[in-house]
Design a protein around this motif. Structure first.
Motif, PDB file in Angstrom:
ATOM      1  N   LEU A   1       0.830  -1.204   0.000  1.00  0.00           N
ATOM      2  CA  LEU A   1       0.000   0.000   0.000  1.00  0.00           C
ATOM      3  C   LEU A   1       0.865   1.255   0.000  1.00  0.00           C
ATOM      4  O   LEU A   1       0.595   2.210  -0.739  1.00  0.00           O
ATOM      5  CB  LEU A   1      -0.934  -0.012   1.217  1.00  0.00           C
ATOM      6  CG  LEU A   1      -1.855   1.210   1.365  1.00  0.00           C
ATOM      7  CD1 LEU A   1      -2.703   1.416   0.119  1.00  0.00           C
ATOM      8  CD2 LEU A   1      -2.744   1.063   2.601  1.00  0.00           C
ATOM      9  N   HIS A   2       1.924   1.272   0.789  1.00  0.00           N
ATOM     10  CA  HIS A   2       2.824   2.432   0.806  1.00  0.00           C
ATOM     11  C   HIS A   2       3.581   2.560  -0.520  1.00  0.00           C
ATOM     12  O   HIS A   2       3.831   3.670  -1.001  1.00  0.00           O
ATOM     13  CB  HIS A   2       3.797   2.306   1.976  1.00  0.00           C
ATOM     14  CG  HIS A   2       3.126   2.212   3.309  1.00  0.00           C
ATOM     15  ND1 HIS A   2       2.469   3.275   3.887  1.00  0.00           N
ATOM     16  CD2 HIS A   2       2.985   1.165   4.165  1.00  0.00           C
ATOM     17  CE1 HIS A   2       1.963   2.907   5.052  1.00  0.00           C
ATOM     18  NE2 HIS A   2       2.261   1.638   5.244  1.00  0.00           N
TER      19      HIS A   2
ATOM     20  N   GLN B   1       1.289   4.167  -3.029  1.00  0.00           N
ATOM     21  CA  GLN B   1       1.120   5.599  -2.794  1.00  0.00           C
ATOM     22  C   GLN B   1       2.297   6.401  -3.352  1.00  0.00           C
ATOM     23  O   GLN B   1       2.126   7.561  -3.735  1.00  0.00           O
ATOM     24  CB  GLN B   1       0.929   5.851  -1.297  1.00  0.00           C
ATOM     25  CG  GLN B   1      -0.418   5.330  -0.794  1.00  0.00           C
ATOM     26  CD  GLN B   1      -0.532   5.352   0.721  1.00  0.00           C
ATOM     27  OE1 GLN B   1       0.470   5.348   1.432  1.00  0.00           O
ATOM     28  NE2 GLN B   1      -1.757   5.376   1.225  1.00  0.00           N
ATOM     29  N   ARG B   2       3.480   5.776  -3.409  1.00  0.00           N
ATOM     30  CA  ARG B   2       4.622   6.456  -4.023  1.00  0.00           C
ATOM     31  C   ARG B   2       4.455   6.565  -5.536  1.00  0.00           C
ATOM     32  O   ARG B   2       5.075   7.396  -6.185  1.00  0.00           O
ATOM     33  CB  ARG B   2       5.918   5.712  -3.687  1.00  0.00           C
ATOM     34  CG  ARG B   2       6.311   5.791  -2.219  1.00  0.00           C
ATOM     35  CD  ARG B   2       7.780   5.465  -2.034  1.00  0.00           C
ATOM     36  NE  ARG B   2       8.101   4.119  -2.445  1.00  0.00           N
ATOM     37  CZ  ARG B   2       8.096   3.070  -1.637  1.00  0.00           C
ATOM     38  NH1 ARG B   2       7.749   3.218  -0.358  1.00  0.00           N
ATOM     39  NH2 ARG B   2       8.420   1.869  -2.075  1.00  0.00           N
TER      40      ARG B   2
ATOM     41  N   ARG C   1       1.556   7.271  -6.913  1.00  0.00           N
ATOM     42  CA  ARG C   1       0.234   7.893  -6.988  1.00  0.00           C
ATOM     43  C   ARG C   1      -0.050   8.528  -8.347  1.00  0.00           C
ATOM     44  O   ARG C   1      -1.149   8.396  -8.888  1.00  0.00           O
ATOM     45  CB  ARG C   1       0.094   8.940  -5.881  1.00  0.00           C
ATOM     46  CG  ARG C   1      -1.195   9.725  -5.951  1.00  0.00           C
ATOM     47  CD  ARG C   1      -1.310  10.731  -4.816  1.00  0.00           C
ATOM     48  NE  ARG C   1      -2.527  11.527  -4.979  1.00  0.00           N
ATOM     49  CZ  ARG C   1      -3.727  11.145  -4.589  1.00  0.00           C
ATOM     50  NH1 ARG C   1      -3.886   9.979  -4.005  1.00  0.00           N
ATOM     51  NH2 ARG C   1      -4.772  11.923  -4.774  1.00  0.00           N
TER      52      ARG C   1
ATOM     53  N   THR D   1     -10.192   2.160  -1.008  1.00  0.00           N
ATOM     54  CA  THR D   1      -8.892   2.631  -0.518  1.00  0.00           C
ATOM     55  C   THR D   1      -8.014   3.100  -1.671  1.00  0.00           C
ATOM     56  O   THR D   1      -7.351   4.139  -1.581  1.00  0.00           O
ATOM     57  CB  THR D   1      -8.180   1.522   0.267  1.00  0.00           C
ATOM     58  OG1 THR D   1      -8.963   1.170   1.410  1.00  0.00           O
ATOM     59  CG2 THR D   1      -6.805   1.972   0.736  1.00  0.00           C
ATOM     60  N   LEU D   2      -8.010   2.353  -2.762  1.00  0.00           N
ATOM     61  CA  LEU D   2      -7.208   2.746  -3.924  1.00  0.00           C
ATOM     62  C   LEU D   2      -7.689   4.064  -4.517  1.00  0.00           C
ATOM     63  O   LEU D   2      -6.879   4.924  -4.907  1.00  0.00           O
ATOM     64  CB  LEU D   2      -7.245   1.649  -4.985  1.00  0.00           C
ATOM     65  CG  LEU D   2      -6.517   0.343  -4.638  1.00  0.00           C
ATOM     66  CD1 LEU D   2      -6.779  -0.717  -5.702  1.00  0.00           C
ATOM     67  CD2 LEU D   2      -5.020   0.573  -4.486  1.00  0.00           C
TER      68      LEU D   2
ATOM     69  N   ARG E   1      -9.069   6.452  -2.946  1.00  0.00           N
ATOM     70  CA  ARG E   1      -8.696   7.521  -2.018  1.00  0.00           C
ATOM     71  C   ARG E   1      -7.193   7.785  -2.061  1.00  0.00           C
ATOM     72  O   ARG E   1      -6.753   8.893  -1.748  1.00  0.00           O
ATOM     73  CB  ARG E   1      -9.112   7.154  -0.595  1.00  0.00           C
ATOM     74  CG  ARG E   1     -10.611   7.057  -0.371  1.00  0.00           C
ATOM     75  CD  ARG E   1     -10.926   6.448   0.981  1.00  0.00           C
ATOM     76  NE  ARG E   1     -10.449   7.277   2.081  1.00  0.00           N
ATOM     77  CZ  ARG E   1     -10.395   6.869   3.349  1.00  0.00           C
ATOM     78  NH1 ARG E   1     -10.763   5.636   3.662  1.00  0.00           N
ATOM     79  NH2 ARG E   1      -9.963   7.675   4.297  1.00  0.00           N
ATOM     80  N   SER E   2      -6.399   6.763  -2.423  1.00  0.00           N
ATOM     81  CA  SER E   2      -4.938   6.863  -2.316  1.00  0.00           C
ATOM     82  C   SER E   2      -4.248   7.185  -3.634  1.00  0.00           C
ATOM     83  O   SER E   2      -3.148   7.748  -3.635  1.00  0.00           O
ATOM     84  CB  SER E   2      -4.372   5.553  -1.763  1.00  0.00           C
ATOM     85  OG  SER E   2      -4.955   5.205  -0.532  1.00  0.00           O
ATOM     86  N   MET E   3      -4.856   6.814  -4.758  1.00  0.00           N
ATOM     87  CA  MET E   3      -4.179   6.903  -6.040  1.00  0.00           C
ATOM     88  C   MET E   3      -4.801   7.977  -6.930  1.00  0.00           C
ATOM     89  O   MET E   3      -5.968   8.333  -6.779  1.00  0.00           O
ATOM     90  CB  MET E   3      -4.230   5.550  -6.766  1.00  0.00           C
ATOM     91  CG  MET E   3      -3.727   4.377  -5.927  1.00  0.00           C
ATOM     92  SD  MET E   3      -1.998   4.561  -5.416  1.00  0.00           S
ATOM     93  CE  MET E   3      -1.179   4.429  -7.018  1.00  0.00           C
TER      94      MET E   3
ATOM     95  N   CYS F   1      -3.704   5.982 -12.366  1.00  0.00           N
ATOM     96  CA  CYS F   1      -3.682   4.579 -11.919  1.00  0.00           C
ATOM     97  C   CYS F   1      -4.948   3.883 -12.403  1.00  0.00           C
ATOM     98  O   CYS F   1      -6.061   4.243 -12.010  1.00  0.00           O
ATOM     99  CB  CYS F   1      -3.598   4.515 -10.398  1.00  0.00           C
ATOM    100  SG  CYS F   1      -3.786   2.856  -9.714  1.00  0.00           S
TER     101      CYS F   1
END
Length: 320
Positions: free
Chosen positions: A91-92, A95-96, A98, A119-120, A122-124, A128
């Protein structure tokens, strides 16, 4: 109101546990159970790295168990399963990336897959590409009308539906469906695509993930999260239960094989396995017989009441 995010739900559970410990009605022991046994005096749990077993008059088993349905190394550099995704380095790493043009496959079409997709999103970023791999090629929406939700929160009329209608209800509301909230979020996302396919195995390469599908079809992606469901019977494996106890579970399940489809038919009002002594409570298997809100915690207060009721001494004053 929309369903809470998983991190909100986790904070709530931590608050409940802290409150229970503060009032000295519960203790928390963190560890990994490696063996389950029982004797006349109760249950005995062997903990990894511990010399003394944990004992109790009754045993409640919860937890998702292992991911089912897909072979391969599920927690490598480019692959994770839904059980470990939120604490996995993947997951981290995502996010790098993104703002990079990458493809992330989410294998599955149920609640676990829905949480991963949310979650993806919200994070990406929009570069992506998120592919939801579903056997049907469509992600169906869970029925959430009052007529359906009432059975999830108040199961008093559940037994009157009859088994065929109960199974249809579970298919419509719990099995392989996304919540309407998640679907609304997906509908506004330009980088989510649903793909038809039945993934049998995942293989991680240094730069890609290969998904081997039913029909001898292979697809590649940059990263993959396996969210196909979990094994409700993880606790009933020979490496966890002693042989005598496995035979006893089979006896309590009417002599049928120790499999979820047979055990869940023998869960009583207290969410415990019929005729098992000391009591063995299995709320994650209580959906078919007792009500669909027990496995997914839609009626958490009632779940607690059902489990604790036979173990509480009620005095004449009404206090426990």
């Amino acid at each position: 109101m929309p369903d809470p995010y998983l991190d909100e739900w986790a904070r709530y559970l931590k608050w409940v546990m802290a409150k229970a410990q503060q009032e000295k009605v519960a203790t928390l022991k963190i560890g990994q159970v490696s063996r389950i046994a029982k004797g006349r005096d109760g249950w005995h749990l062997t903990m990894a790295g511990e010399d003394e077993p944990v004992t109790g008059d009754a045993l409640v088993i919860t937890g998702p168990g292992d991911v089912t349905g897909v072979k391969g190394q599920l927690n490598g550099d480019r692959i994770s399963d839904a059980k470990h995704f939120w604490g996995h380095p993947l997951l981290h790493r995502l996010q790098r990336h993104r703002n990079d043009r990458i493809t992330v496959a989410v294998i599955g079409a149920g609640g676990a897959a829905a949480s991963v997709v949310l979650t993806l999103l919200r994070s990406m970023g929009e570069r992506c590409a998120i592919q939801v791999i579903s056997p049907w090629g469509v992600v169906y929406t869970r029925g959430e009308s009052y007529d359906e939700n009432r059975h999830l929160t108040d199961p008093q009329h559940w037994v009157h539906l009859g088994e065929p209608n109960q199974m249809r209800f579970l298919d419509h509301t719990s099995q392989g469906v996304f919540s309407q909230h998640v679907k609304r979020v997906m509908n506004t996302a330009v980088n989510v695509e649903t793909v038809a396919g039945w993934v049998l195995e995942v293989q991680e390469n240094p730069s890609r993930v290969r998904m081997l599908m039913k029909g001898s079809v292979a697809e590649d992606c940059d990263y993959a999260i396996v969210a196909t469901g979990f094994d409700d019977m993880w606790w009933a494996k020979p490496d966890m239960l002693e042989n005598q106890l496995i035979h006893e579970v089979r006896r309590c399940a009417g002599g049928a094989p120790v499999e979820a489809e047979f055990v869940r038919r023998h869960i009583n009002d207290n969410l415990q396995l019929d005729q098992m002594s000391p009591p063995l409570h299995l709320p994650m298997l209580a959906g078919q017989r007792q009500g669909p809100g027990f496995p997914n915690l839609n009626c958490l207060g009632l779940l607690s009441d059902r489990i604790l009721r036979p173990h509480c001494h009620i005095e004449e004053s009404g206090k426990t």
